[in-house]
Design a protein around this motif. Sequence first.
Motif, PDB file in Angstrom:
ATOM      1  N   LYS A 240       0.693  -1.290   0.089  1.00  0.00           N
ATOM      2  CA  LYS A 240      -0.275  -0.210  -0.320  1.00  0.00           C
ATOM      3  C   LYS A 240       1.278   1.631   0.078  1.00  0.00           C
ATOM      4  N   GLN A 241       1.990   1.766   0.785  1.00  0.00           N
ATOM      5  CA  GLN A 241       2.965   2.290   1.054  1.00  0.00           C
ATOM      6  C   GLN A 241       3.554   2.460  -0.682  1.00  0.00           C
ATOM      7  N   ARG A 242       3.796   2.093  -1.076  1.00  0.00           N
ATOM      8  CA  ARG A 242       4.623   1.666  -2.604  1.00  0.00           C
ATOM      9  C   ARG A 242       3.530   2.195  -3.531  1.00  0.00           C
ATOM     10  N   GLY A 243       2.512   2.491  -3.291  1.00  0.00           N
ATOM     11  CA  GLY A 243       1.938   3.004  -4.383  1.00  0.00           C
ATOM     12  C   GLY A 243       0.714   2.243  -4.323  1.00  0.00           C
ATOM     13  N   ARG A 244       0.514   0.788  -4.061  1.00  0.00           N
ATOM     14  CA  ARG A 244      -1.295   0.135  -4.178  1.00  0.00           C
ATOM     15  C   ARG A 244      -0.946  -0.733  -5.117  1.00  0.00           C
ATOM     16  N   ASN A 245      -1.983  -1.067  -5.966  1.00  0.00           N
ATOM     17  CA  ASN A 245      -1.648  -2.315  -6.834  1.00  0.00           C
ATOM     18  C   ASN A 245      -0.119  -3.365  -7.200  1.00  0.00           C
ATOM     19  N   ARG A 246      -0.410  -3.686  -6.189  1.00  0.00           N
ATOM     20  CA  ARG A 246       1.097  -3.903  -6.169  1.00  0.00           C
ATOM     21  C   ARG A 246       1.865  -5.450  -5.764  1.00  0.00           C
ATOM     22  N   VAL A 247       2.692  -6.215  -5.389  1.00  0.00           N
ATOM     23  CA  VAL A 247       3.102  -7.471  -4.886  1.00  0.00           C
ATOM     24  C   VAL A 247       3.461  -6.863  -3.720  1.00  0.00           C
ATOM     25  N   SER A 248       4.330  -7.177  -3.057  1.00  0.00           N
ATOM     26  CA  SER A 248       5.514  -7.068  -1.638  1.00  0.00           C
ATOM     27  C   SER A 248       5.413  -8.181  -0.591  1.00  0.00           C
ATOM     28  N   PHE A 249       6.458  -9.251  -0.618  1.00  0.00           N
ATOM     29  CA  PHE A 249       6.734 -10.307  -0.340  1.00  0.00           C
ATOM     30  C   PHE A 249       7.934  -9.145   0.825  1.00  0.00           C
ATOM     31  N   GLU A 250       8.310  -8.027   1.178  1.00  0.00           N
ATOM     32  CA  GLU A 250       9.372  -7.717   2.308  1.00  0.00           C
ATOM     33  C   GLU A 250       8.890  -6.469   2.409  1.00  0.00           C
ATOM     34  N   TYR A 251       8.842  -6.304   3.223  1.00  0.00           N
ATOM     35  CA  TYR A 251       8.793  -4.384   4.084  1.00  0.00           C
ATOM     36  C   TYR A 251      10.092  -3.845   5.130  1.00  0.00           C
ATOM     37  N   GLU A 252       9.222  -2.067   5.059  1.00  0.00           N
ATOM     38  CA  GLU A 252      10.772  -1.883   5.777  1.00  0.00           C
ATOM     39  C   GLU A 252      10.165  -1.627   6.584  1.00  0.00           C
ATOM     40  N   PRO A 253      11.087  -1.998   8.401  1.00  0.00           N
ATOM     41  CA  PRO A 253      10.666  -2.118   9.249  1.00  0.00           C
ATOM     42  C   PRO A 253      10.162  -0.406   9.562  1.00  0.00           C
ATOM     43  N   THR A 254      11.110   0.339   9.276  1.00  0.00           N
ATOM     44  CA  THR A 254      10.713   2.218   9.448  1.00  0.00           C
ATOM     45  C   THR A 254       9.626   2.727   9.379  1.00  0.00           C
ATOM     46  N   ARG A 255       9.282   2.234   8.388  1.00  0.00           N
ATOM     47  CA  ARG A 255       7.960   3.027   7.815  1.00  0.00           C
ATOM     48  C   ARG A 255       6.876   1.792   8.602  1.00  0.00           C
ATOM     49  N   LEU A 256       6.888   0.842   8.761  1.00  0.00           N
ATOM     50  CA  LEU A 256       5.695   0.911   9.799  1.00  0.00           C
ATOM     51  C   LEU A 256       5.581   0.658  11.402  1.00  0.00           C
ATOM     52  N   GLN A 257       6.525   1.522  11.281  1.00  0.00           N
ATOM     53  CA  GLN A 257       7.394   2.781  12.757  1.00  0.00           C
ATOM     54  C   GLN A 257       7.028   3.544  12.560  1.00  0.00           C
ATOM     55  N   ASP A 258       6.459   4.285  11.482  1.00  0.00           N
ATOM     56  CA  ASP A 258       6.483   5.915  11.281  1.00  0.00           C
ATOM     57  C   ASP A 258       4.807   5.128  11.443  1.00  0.00           C
ATOM     58  N   ALA A 259       4.667   5.111  10.849  1.00  0.00           N
ATOM     59  CA  ALA A 259       2.225   4.210  11.300  1.00  0.00           C
ATOM     60  C   ALA A 259       2.379   4.099  11.692  1.00  0.00           C
ATOM     61  N   GLU A 260       2.761   3.494  12.829  1.00  0.00           N
ATOM     62  CA  GLU A 260       2.621   3.248  14.258  1.00  0.00           C
ATOM     63  C   GLU A 260       2.304   4.402  14.782  1.00  0.00           C
ATOM     64  N   GLU A 261       3.660   5.398  15.065  1.00  0.00           N
ATOM     65  CA  GLU A 261       3.597   6.807  15.837  1.00  0.00           C
ATOM     66  C   GLU A 261       2.145   7.322  15.426  1.00  0.00           C
ATOM     67  N   ARG A 262       2.076   7.750  14.066  1.00  0.00           N
ATOM     68  CA  ARG A 262       0.724   8.298  12.699  1.00  0.00           C
ATOM     69  C   ARG A 262      -0.515   7.843  13.939  1.00  0.00           C
ATOM     70  N   LYS A 263      -0.831   6.670  13.989  1.00  0.00           N
ATOM     71  CA  LYS A 263      -1.699   6.552  14.990  1.00  0.00           C
ATOM     72  C   LYS A 263      -1.675   6.419  16.237  1.00  0.00           C
ATOM     73  N   THR A 264      -0.337   6.460  16.990  1.00  0.00           N
ATOM     74  CA  THR A 264      -0.655   7.656  18.468  1.00  0.00           C
ATOM     75  C   THR A 264      -0.617   8.056  18.962  1.00  0.00           C
ATOM     76  N   ARG A 265      -0.299   9.669  18.128  1.00  0.00           N
ATOM     77  CA  ARG A 265      -0.730  10.697  17.879  1.00  0.00           C
ATOM     78  C   ARG A 265      -1.858  11.551  17.554  1.00  0.00           C
ATOM     79  N   ARG A 266      -2.266  10.768  16.737  1.00  0.00           N
ATOM     80  CA  ARG A 266      -3.801  10.671  15.978  1.00  0.00           C
ATOM     81  C   ARG A 266      -4.874  10.365  17.298  1.00  0.00           C
ATOM     82  N   ARG A 267      -4.459   8.977  17.790  1.00  0.00           N
ATOM     83  CA  ARG A 267      -4.982   8.087  19.121  1.00  0.00           C
ATOM     84  C   ARG A 267      -5.367   9.995  20.944  1.00  0.00           C
ATOM     85  N   PHE A 268      -3.794  10.003  20.952  1.00  0.00           N
ATOM     86  CA  PHE A 268      -4.193  11.268  21.433  1.00  0.00           C
ATOM     87  C   PHE A 268      -3.922  12.848  21.435  1.00  0.00           C
ATOM     88  N   GLU A 269      -3.807  13.073  20.433  1.00  0.00           N
ATOM     89  CA  GLU A 269      -4.620  15.050  19.712  1.00  0.00           C
ATOM     90  C   GLU A 269      -6.657  15.070  19.954  1.00  0.00           C
TER      91      GLU A 269
END
Length: 269
Positions: A240-269
């Motif tokens: 999804k992060q790489r533009g959707r309509n694609r297949v991925s068997f690999e992931y970048e941990p930093t992107r997942l960490q950033d996504a979790e941080e954004r979710k956390t910030r939205r929860r407490f805003e």
Amino acid sequence: MMPSTNRILGKSVIVTIIAVVATFGLSFTARLALQMPIDWLSWVECTFIPILIGMPVSAYIFAQSETIQDTCDKLEKSHTALREAHERLTFVTSHDPMTGLLSRGEFMARMDRRRDEGECDTVLLIDPDHFSSINDKHGHFKGDETLVQIAKALVYATRPGDSIGRLGGEEFGILLREARKEQGMTIAENIRRNIEGIPWVRGQQDVVEVTVSIGGAEISRNADTQNVLRIAGRCLFEAKQRGRNRVSFEYEPTRLQDAEERKTRRRFE
């Protein structure tokens, strides 16, 4: 008369005739051997005694036989109906009612069974891109139709031994039997292309464009199925992060960490 009554009478008559003939044979043979006279009383005894005894006894026996057979037939019908009801109930509880695919529980159970068998399989997670916009623009009926069409495409693109389930909402899962990562990527890419190529146009004002993102993970021997699904989910997020309509068997941990941080910030805003 009822057919069963005719059968009972017919069998009883045959048995009685045989009894009369046998009685004559035995009685007259014994009388001749003992040099006893054969008079009219002998004829009466050999004729009426088998009829008076054999006819009602044989009729009773055959009537009981018909009753037992009828009971067995009813039990067989009840057993068949019960088995069919059980099969329908099993299907309903283990399959998604809208798409006919496996339910999440049944899909997870099959993953566990395959893990216990020690086979190396691959799991795919498929999620339509911008699915909420389809519901918003075309209505939920069109959204449900889209999910059914995707389910059909998944069945068409997979092999007979693979398991396909609707895991919840618009997310689908596929368990590829005895498939390594490379083969899983090939099948996933075929699925993506098949769904992208579905003719969704129904009219000038009714255009639905659907693509899917797919994340996959290889299931190693004795792997934890929940952990495998988490890895496949992270790969799906990467697609999804790489533009959707694609297949991925690999992931970048930093992107997942950033996504979790954004979710956390939205929860407490």
